[in-house]
Design an enzyme around this catalytic site. Structure first.
Site, short mmCIF file in Angstrom:
data_model
loop_
_atom_site.label_atom_id
_atom_site.label_comp_id
_atom_site.label_asym_id
_atom_site.label_seq_id
_atom_site.Cartn_x
_atom_site.Cartn_y
_atom_site.Cartn_z
N HIS A 168 0.82 -1.21 0.00
CA HIS A 168 0.00 0.00 0.00
C HIS A 168 0.86 1.26 0.00
CE1 HIS A 168 -1.99 3.32 2.19
NE2 HIS A 168 -2.99 3.01 1.39
N CYS A 193 -1.93 35.34 -17.12
CA CYS A 193 -0.68 35.30 -16.37
C CYS A 193 -0.91 35.17 -14.86
CB CYS A 193 0.18 36.52 -16.67
SG CYS A 193 -0.69 38.07 -16.38
#
Length: 884
Positions: A453, A839
């Site tokens: 896991h 931006c």
């Protein structure tokens, strides 16, 4: 007609993923192509969603279908569910359309009870094996269905093993196992207030409900949030006849990948255990053997398995993660799925599969997870560093990480949220540890292998991980780890190297990442595809170093160069403050002359670094108070000066400064005297900046450099603002051109940060050569959110309660996107070829990049280190929705 809720494996295919889940669709597909898949059926994701819609009740008609299809499985296997002499035992497993390894629940050996275990023992001629399956079933069923903590069962088995003087589970004999089963059933009675259920049909009904319910468990919810998996797709449930890897030394179980999931190298990679069930491998309880050793132990099964791996990779045309069981020498394939892999492995395997002729360039690009590309920007251990390597484990997930040792997921989460760097150290992790793994810098386990896991989840998150480090002994009670004679306590600093498996004492120096040849090939392909769609990636950069880094990562220009950052340097701040506090233009002239020299030097460096590429420089944007002393601090300072008898003249100067600071104080400065409003009220400031930019441009052009400079006016709302300020810039350009004896090429544009500017973009276009969207401020003003206040106070609650799906400062809000698209439409109705870009921080978010592609933007701009992410996202957007 009523819905069909249940499909036999032979009725499905890989194209039914949304309905049957990934596991069910692949089991059906493997059945269809003739692989040895144990018989079974899949209960659909629609049944799961109806289950939740009806208050966690199985929908009407579902069980009728289950019993009908179970009868077919009985015919296929020659066994009978619940029969005392020839019992059919099944596994009940989850399986969502998008893989969520280990996040939901599984029940194995279902159908065993006090009677069927006897028949099962006689059938297999192995009483010990049958009893071992029964005790495993009781523990798993009691945990998943009845909610009893698994560790309480672990305590019982550990106690019995200790009493009997054995070290491993399989050394327990039938008498020991009967004793264990009795104690397990006693624990169930004590904890649940009822006997362990003996009726197989009841077991199956409750197990199906429990697996559905596990879709809503905390670890599954956290995993979906991390991996952007929708909450409403639900999980399927697969009911499959059991095969057994724990029937002796000719049986085994394992997990393998057709290529290395950490590096992408084309090699069989995985692990197995002889005489074990699948959960033993993935749970990390026993450290398994490398898959290559299986050839020595069970050569015929190994040959069949390697042939199957080749077949599946060729069939799915992708790296496969395969779970298998060998029962008395016979191979069974329990699952295949497209493998969870590191981004490094994804990039390498995608490039090599193109070269091998498996997939096309566009398929390779589409296969990359743009969100996880920053995994390739992980630092690594400096090879010159002097390392105190304490021990070594398995290199489960690459990258180097240092931090303080913590022993629980809760501690990792709490300290991580507080800004501390921690390494989560466990014997093995479980799905319940997901919240701590998210916040830790790295994960270290003493047990478990490369398919445990911890390894699988860490690789998926890009978190460095070292597993199966048997050289450390973890004492959770004392909160220490023992490495030989060395003892380290909670809070001590260690470094782990997920690329080598080294565990190192203390914090060691790291070096920045280097773009590999495979990654560069992906970026080159992506740039080609993005060019085909007409949307480039630029970078936000304020220094020559940032500009060079952006070019290194593939940026085609600078979409935002902020000039205010240049004003904050220590040697410049006094002149900035003198300029701000000046009473008139005459007093501002001297400090502006000083600042002109500084700014010109800055612009020469940036424009030189970006020669040949467009560079957008934004004029001064923030409120002026940001450059001045804090008002409250000034008041305290004056008070202290008065109490300590400071010079009266000095006090008077401070008080004069305080009056000016108060005069500039604004109740809401983000919507106040900033951006182009400064340029309108103080035109000499913007004229200074324009002159610095144009002087730098002229200087570099004279050196033969190819300079493309764009001057940007921030925070506009009206065409008149742009008209006035453009006239000032054009006037300065005439002056500079006359002084240097040459025409200076430049463009003037505006930043669209306010809804009014977007709605009036057609009128603004008359005065502009380009536009960029400042999506941070556009989000604030569209939603009416103050970013700092929202993210710190109520935004997490809005996301948790699903008022908003995503953080709008990370992913473009749909109404902000509508404003962007409207502005583009209006602007291009006036000038069809005018350039638009964004931006804000959204320029590096893949989902937002896709929205910008749809809106017709010319470029997106983001921080240099997110440029590769944006390039891939832009290419994927073009592949998905081509534009000419």
């Amino acid at each position: 007609m009523s819905k069909k809720y249940v499909y036999l494996f032979k009725e499905g295919s890989k194209d039914m993923r949304a309905l049957l889940g990934g596991k069910g669709a692949n089991l059906a597909e493997m059945t269809r192509i003739g692989l040895p898949v144990p018989h079974g059926m899949t209960i659909t994701t629609e049944a799961c969603n109806d289950f939740f819609a009806q208050g966690n009740q199985l929908p009407e008609g579902l069980l009728d279908e289950v019993w009908k299809n179970l009868a077919t499985v009985e015919e296929q296997t020659g066994k009978k569910f619940g029969d005392a002499k020839n019992p059919l035992l099944v596994s009940v497993r989850s399986g969502a359309a998008i893989s969520m390894p280990g996040m939901m629940d599984t029940v194995l050996n279902l159908g065993l009870n006090d009677d069927t275990v006897k028949g099962f023992a006689a059938l297999t001629n192995d009483e010990r094996f049958a009893l071992d399956c029964y005790r495993r079933f009781i523990q798993m069923y009691a945990n998943v269905v009845m909610g009893i903590d698994g560790y309480k069962f672990d305590q019982i088995i550990e106690r019995i093993k200790s009493d009997q003087g054995v070290e491993v589970d399989y050394e327990l004999n039938p008498d020991h196992l009967r004793q264990l089963i009795d104690q397990y059933k006693g624990l169930v009675k004590k904890e649940a207030g009822q006997d362990f259920p003996q009726e197989p049909s009841e077991q199956l009904v409750l197990a199906i409900s429990a697996v559905f319910e596990s879709w809503g468990n905390p670890r599954a919810i956290v995993y979906r949030q991390i991996n952007r998996i929708p909450d409403d797709i639900g999980t399927a449930v697969n009911v499959q006849s059991m095969v057994y890897g724990n029937m002796g030394n000719t049986s085994g179980t394992g997990v393998a990948f057709t290529r290395n999931p950490a590096t992408g190298v084309r090699e069989l990679y995985g692990e197995y255990l002889i005489n074990a069930q699948g959960e033993d491998v993935v749970a990390g309880i026993r450290t398994p053997h490398h898959i290559s050793e299986l050839e020595k132990e069970l050569p015929e099964a190994f040959k069949q398995f390697t042939d199957t791996c080749s077949l599946l990779e060729n069939h799915y045309k992708d790296m496969q993660d395969i779970e298998f069981t060998i029962e008395n020498g016979s191979l069974f394939i329990l699952q295949t799925r497209n493998a969870k892999r590191t981004t490094q492995a994804a990039v390498r395997s995608a490039v090599e599969m193109v070269k091998e002729g498996f997939i096309t360039r566009d398929e390779a690009v589409s296969r990359i997870d743009a969100y996880q590309l920053d995994q390739l920007l992980h630092p690594s251990i400096d090879p010159k560093a002097d390392l105190d390597v304490m021990t070594k484990g398995l290199p489960a997930s690459p990258g180097a990480a240092a931090g303080a040792i913590v022993f629980t997921a809760d501690e990792a989460e709490a300290k991580g949220k507080a800004g501390e760097k921690v390494i989560l150290v466990r014997n093995e992790t479980t799905p319940d540890d997901i919240h701590g793994m998210v916040m830790a810098q790295g994960v270290l386990t003493s047990r478990g292998g490369m398919t445990s896991h911890a390894a699988v989840v860490a690789r998926g998150m890009g978190t460095p991980c070292v597993c199966g480090c048997e050289g450390i002994k973890v004492d959770l009670d004392k909160k220490v780890i023992q490495v030989g004679d060395l003892t380290l306590a909670e809070g001590d600093i260690i470094t782990i190297d997920g690329s080598t498996g080294n565990v190192i004492k203390g914090e060691v120096p790291v070096i920045p990442p280097v773009i590999s040849d495979h990654f560069q090939q992906i970026l080159d392909w992506c740039a080609e595809i993005a060019d085909e769609g007409g949307m480039n990636v630029h970078a936000n950069a304020d220094t020559p170093a940032d500009a060079r880094k952006a070019l290194e990562f593939g940026a085609r220009g600078i979409g935002l160069c902020r000039t205010e950052h240049m004003f904050m340097q220590v040697d410049r701040l006094p002149y900035v403050q003198e300029m701000i506090l000046a009473e008139n233009a005459d007093q501002r002239r001297a400090p502006l002359e000083h600042l002109l020299k500084f700014q010109q030097e800055d612009f020469v460096g940036i424009l030189d670094a970006m020669a040949g590429h467009p560079t957008t420089i934004r004029l001064l944007d923030p409120p002026l108070h940001e450059f001045l002393p804090n008002m409250e601090n000034l008041m305290l300072e004056i008070n202290d000066m008065k109490h300590t008898g400071a010079d009266a003249k000095a006090i008077a100067e401070k008080e004069d400064l305080l009056r000016k600071v108060r005069a500039l104080h604004e109740a809401n400065p983000m919507l106040g005297h900033r951006g182009c409003r400064l340029g309108v009220t103080y035109p000499d400031v913007y004229r200074m900046q324009a002159r610095a930019i144009l002087n730098a441009t002229a200087e570099l052009i004279k050196q033969g450099k190819d300079i493309h400079v764009e001057i940007e006016i921030p925070l506009v709302i009206d065409p008149k603002e742009v008209e006035i300020l453009r006239a000032e810039i054009d006037d300065v350009a005439k002056e500079v051109s006359a002084e240097v004896g040459m025409e200076i090429p430049y463009k003037v544009g505006a930043m669209l940060e306010l809804p009014r500017a977007c709605l009036g973009c057609d009128a603004l276009t008359e005065h502009c050569d380009f536009f960029t969207f400042g999506t941070n401020d556009l989000t604030q003003t569209t939603l009416g959110f103050s970013r700092d206040d929202a993210e710190g106070k109520f935004l997490p609650i809005y996301i948790e309660q699903k008022i908003l799906k995503e953080n709008p400062f990370a992913v473009l809000d749909k109404h902000v996107t509508e404003l962007v698209a409207l502005a583009v439409q209006k602007g291009r109705s006036v000038k069809p070829d005018i350039s638009f870009g964004i931006c804000g921080e959204h320029g590096g978010d893949p989902a937002s990049v896709a929205e910008c592609h749809e809106a017709g933007l010319t470029f997106v701009s983001c921080s240099p280190y997110r440029v590769p992410i944006a390039i891939v996202a832009a290419a994927q957007a073009q592949i998905k929705s081509p534009r000419q």
